[in-house]
Design an enzyme around this catalytic site. Structure first.
Site, PDB file in Angstrom:
ATOM      1  N   GLU A 100       0.924  -1.348  -0.023  1.00  0.00           N
ATOM      2  CA  GLU A 100      -0.011   0.105  -0.124  1.00  0.00           C
ATOM      3  C   GLU A 100       0.680   1.238   0.068  1.00  0.00           C
ATOM      4  OE1 GLU A 100      -3.079  -0.184  -0.242  1.00  0.00           O
ATOM      5  OE2 GLU A 100      -3.547  -2.181   0.033  1.00  0.00           O
ATOM      6  N   CYS A 142      -1.666   9.772   2.519  1.00  0.00           N
ATOM      7  CA  CYS A 142      -1.298   9.005   1.220  1.00  0.00           C
ATOM      8  C   CYS A 142      -2.201   9.444  -0.109  1.00  0.00           C
ATOM      9  CB  CYS A 142      -1.250   7.665   1.186  1.00  0.00           C
ATOM     10  SG  CYS A 142      -2.796   6.804   1.848  1.00  0.00           S
TER      11      CYS A 142
HETATM   12  P1  NAD Z   1       7.535   5.040   7.861  1.00  0.00           P
HETATM   13  O1  NAD Z   1       8.890   5.603   7.737  1.00  0.00           O
HETATM   14  O2  NAD Z   1       6.776   5.195   9.005  1.00  0.00           O
HETATM   15  O3  NAD Z   1       7.828   3.624   7.293  1.00  0.00           O
HETATM   16  C1  NAD Z   1       6.807   2.529   7.355  1.00  0.00           C
HETATM   17  C2  NAD Z   1       7.220   1.299   7.985  1.00  0.00           C
HETATM   18  O4  NAD Z   1       8.253   0.598   7.122  1.00  0.00           O
HETATM   19  C3  NAD Z   1       7.719   1.793   9.650  1.00  0.00           C
HETATM   20  O5  NAD Z   1       7.219   0.696  10.206  1.00  0.00           O
HETATM   21  C4  NAD Z   1       9.277   1.459   9.423  1.00  0.00           C
HETATM   22  O6  NAD Z   1       9.941   1.063  10.610  1.00  0.00           O
HETATM   23  C5  NAD Z   1       9.361   0.281   8.166  1.00  0.00           C
HETATM   24  N1  NAD Z   1      10.681   0.357   7.663  1.00  0.00           N
HETATM   25  C6  NAD Z   1      11.461   1.265   7.265  1.00  0.00           C
HETATM   26  N2  NAD Z   1      12.432   0.864   6.436  1.00  0.00           N
HETATM   27  C7  NAD Z   1      12.345  -0.758   6.343  1.00  0.00           C
HETATM   28  C8  NAD Z   1      13.096  -1.453   5.897  1.00  0.00           C
HETATM   29  N3  NAD Z   1      14.163  -1.395   5.028  1.00  0.00           N
HETATM   30  N4  NAD Z   1      12.718  -2.800   5.970  1.00  0.00           N
HETATM   31  C9  NAD Z   1      11.367  -3.181   6.562  1.00  0.00           C
HETATM   32  N5  NAD Z   1      10.690  -2.162   7.168  1.00  0.00           N
HETATM   33  C10 NAD Z   1      11.209  -0.765   7.103  1.00  0.00           C
HETATM   34  O7  NAD Z   1       6.590   5.439   6.557  1.00  0.00           O
HETATM   35  P2  NAD Z   1       6.685   6.189   5.221  1.00  0.00           P
HETATM   36  O8  NAD Z   1       7.564   5.369   4.468  1.00  0.00           O
HETATM   37  O9  NAD Z   1       7.543   7.462   5.677  1.00  0.00           O
HETATM   38  O10 NAD Z   1       5.202   6.408   5.027  1.00  0.00           O
HETATM   39  C11 NAD Z   1       4.985   7.419   4.153  1.00  0.00           C
HETATM   40  C12 NAD Z   1       4.723   6.787   2.812  1.00  0.00           C
HETATM   41  O11 NAD Z   1       3.448   6.058   2.917  1.00  0.00           O
HETATM   42  C13 NAD Z   1       4.304   7.887   1.739  1.00  0.00           C
HETATM   43  O12 NAD Z   1       4.839   7.584   0.406  1.00  0.00           O
HETATM   44  C14 NAD Z   1       2.771   7.623   1.662  1.00  0.00           C
HETATM   45  O13 NAD Z   1       2.006   7.779   0.533  1.00  0.00           O
HETATM   46  C15 NAD Z   1       2.371   6.024   1.806  1.00  0.00           C
HETATM   47  N6  NAD Z   1       1.457   5.698   2.445  1.00  0.00           N
HETATM   48  C16 NAD Z   1       0.585   4.916   2.169  1.00  0.00           C
HETATM   49  C17 NAD Z   1      -0.887   4.333   2.270  1.00  0.00           C
HETATM   50  C18 NAD Z   1      -1.703   3.676   1.500  1.00  0.00           C
HETATM   51  O14 NAD Z   1      -2.437   3.122   2.269  1.00  0.00           O
HETATM   52  N7  NAD Z   1      -1.352   3.428   0.444  1.00  0.00           N
HETATM   53  C19 NAD Z   1      -0.916   5.071   3.758  1.00  0.00           C
HETATM   54  C20 NAD Z   1      -0.229   5.711   4.196  1.00  0.00           C
HETATM   55  C21 NAD Z   1       1.121   6.140   3.872  1.00  0.00           C
END
Ligand code: NAD
Length: 478
Positions: free
Chosen positions: A231, A265
């Site tokens: 997602e 998102c």
């Molecule tokens: P984040 O930095 O919180 O990361 C998400 C999760 O991934 C965290 O739990 C983190 O610990 C884990 N993580 C980070 N690096 C990792 C790795 N190498 N391996 C495994 N796990 C790892 O979140 P973010 O990425 O900053 O979130 C923002 C992004 O998420 C935006 O692009 C947004 O559009 C997208 N988003 C999508 C949705 C959806 O439903 N489609 C919803 C919310 C956010």
């Protein structure tokens, strides 16, 4: 100090300790899953109900924790999106589960269907599902997928974001009070913990977050062929046709864009407005913003950016756009000074006529900046959108049904809302997910139940067909 599982804190520099503990939870969940056998409806409803109680019992504490993590986060918004939104999905699943779970009769090949053979699909739980969730809606993006996972009869392990430590800790504590570790476990920790988590041999793994990390997750999951649901995000466009009601479209966009300070998102990223109504639209955005947020700095309804890193990233987009010649309008109705503020609030900033060489045009914004471009023919926004990665959402405003059909038929996105923003994602009966670079796999409602089920095909042969079939076995003759 590495915080590992629900009930324990393990002090260790060695990530393999975390890995071992996570692996042992997974093994125990899987053993319990096999031992349990059929997961009846009552058990599933009970689990969904306990998840609802967690949200209800800790509602106030969760809202304070989310506000602490964001520096400031609107409590009303938290109640609406993270508490109410999650409860709605869980209760909807609980109510409709009986219908979803029903085996589906399918057609058997002619003529064996008429001779007593039968075909059906039965929905079986997958087993243990992993869920890696992000910081922007720290509860909704864990409980939302959980509605599908639990209704489908699975056990689950959730790794919430390290960027919301107060919420993630409380989430872990609250879940541990209501669920057995073998049913549902919350594992807190940093990126390294996330990496180890993504290496576990789950029966399915759901990741919500950015596309860069998604590639790592998919690579790790591929080692054990763990199926993934991704997602992700992207730049969600808005098209405002000539027939749109300008004032109401602007107000709805302000409402959607300022929710969670644009850290959504699905937030409108860039808006294509018909030339004829561009001026009126910008003026309407300004007055709608002023009406909703007469001030910003101490306004409890206006949420802060999550941290300094994201604040700097967004301010750099604005500086870069200004430097490269875009018209930048900061919506700051009370002319407040944002230097030295206790949080990282950024007033909504309009970037008008941006050009392709600007960093704000080449990155998902994920904050309170709105890009505005104008068009004279519908071909322009359609070609522009189709020339870029497929977005998670697309919005069309207008009352010209032919134009609306044209937009729907000729663009691609995970979902669409017409004459509003974000709301397709709030409909529990509509599948939610991306397409192309905005991700794949669907959850919410029946599609969520299905996503986390094994849709098992079952064919039963009949006695009569067995007898007739025996006449067709080799050795073949004339
Ligand atoms: P984040 O930095 O919180 O990361 C998400 C999760 O991934 C965290 O739990 C983190 O610990 C884990 N993580 C980070 N690096 C990792 C790795 N190498 N391996 C495994 N796990 C790892 O979140 P973010 O990425 O900053 O979130 C923002 C992004 O998420 C935006 O692009 C947004 O559009 C997208 N988003 C999508 C949705 C959806 O439903 N489609 C919803 C919310 C956010």
């Amino acid at each position: 100090m590495v915080e590992v599982v629900n009930h324990e804190k393990v002090s260790s520099e060695d990530i393999s300790v975390t890995q071992l503990l996570m692996k042992s939870i997974l093994d125990n969940q899987r053993k319990a899953f096999y031992k349990e056998g059929t997961v009846d409806i009552a058990t599933r409803v009970d689990r969904l109900g306990r998840a609802v109680s967690v949200l209800q019992n800790y509602k106030k504490e969760f809202c304070s924790a989310m506000s602490e993590d964001f520096g400031h986060r609107s409590v009303h918004q938290s109640v609406l999106t993270d508490i109410g939104g999650s409860i709605a999905s869980l209760q909807d699943a609980s109510k409709r589960l009986k219908k979803w779970i029903r085996p589906q009769r399918r057609k058997s090949m002619f003529p064996i269907g008429y001779l007593g053979a039968s075909s059906k699909v039965e929905y079986q739980p997958l087993g243990v599902i992993g869920c890696i969730s992000p910081w922007n809606f720290p509860l909704q993006l864990a409980f939302g997928p959980l509605a599908g996972m639990l209704s489908a009869g699975n056990r689950a392990m959730i790794k919430p974001s390290e960027l919301t430590p107060a919420t993630s800790d409380l989430f872990k504590k609250a879940i541990a009070e209501s669920f057995d570790l073998e049913e549902l476990a919350v594992i807190t920790g940093d990126v390294e913990t996330g990496r180890s988590f993504s290496q576990l041999n789950f029966d399915h793994l759901v990741y919500t977050g950015g596309s860069r990390v998604a590639k790592d997750i998919m690579r790790e999951a591929s080692n054990s062929l763990v199926p993934v649901t991704l997602e992700l995000g992207g730049k969600s466009p808005v098209i405002i046709g000539k027939s749109a009601d300008v004032e109401s479209s602007a107000a709805k966009i302000i409402m959607g864009k300022t929710m969670n300070a644009g850290q959504v998102c699905l937030a409108p990223d860039y808006v294509f407005v018909h030339d004829d109504i561009l001026k009126e639209f910008v003026a309407s955005l300004e007055s709608a913003f002023k009406m909703m947020y007469p001030s910003i700095k101490d306004n409890p309804d206006y949420t802060s950016i999550i941290n300094e890193h994201h604040f700097d990233r967004l301010m750099q987009y604005i500086d870069d756009a200004e430097l490269k010649g875009a018209k930048v309008k900061t919506l700051n109705p009370s002319d407040e000074d944002f230097n030295g503020q206790p949080h990282f609030k950024i007033p909504l900033t309009l970037v008008i006529d941006p050009t392709e060489n600007m960093s704000v045009m080449n990155n998902e914004i994920f904050g309170p900046i709105l890009l505005i471009k104008s068009f004279s023919s519908l071909e322009e926004p359609i070609d522009y959108i189709n020339g870029r990665p497929r977005p998670l959402a697309l919005y069309y405003f207008g009352h010209d049904r032919q134009e609306e059909r044209n937009v729907l038929d000729r663009t691609f996105s995970g979902g669409v809302t017409v004459n509003d923003v974000l709301l397709h994602a709030a409909q529990d009966d509509l599948p939610f997910g991306g397409v192309g670079e905005s991700g794949f796999g669907r959850y919410h409602g029946f599609e969520g139940f299905k996503q986390f089920s094994n849709c098992r095909s079952i064919f039963r042969q009949s006695k009569l067909v067995s007898k007739l079939a025996a006449t067709m076995w080799p050795p073949y003759s004339k």
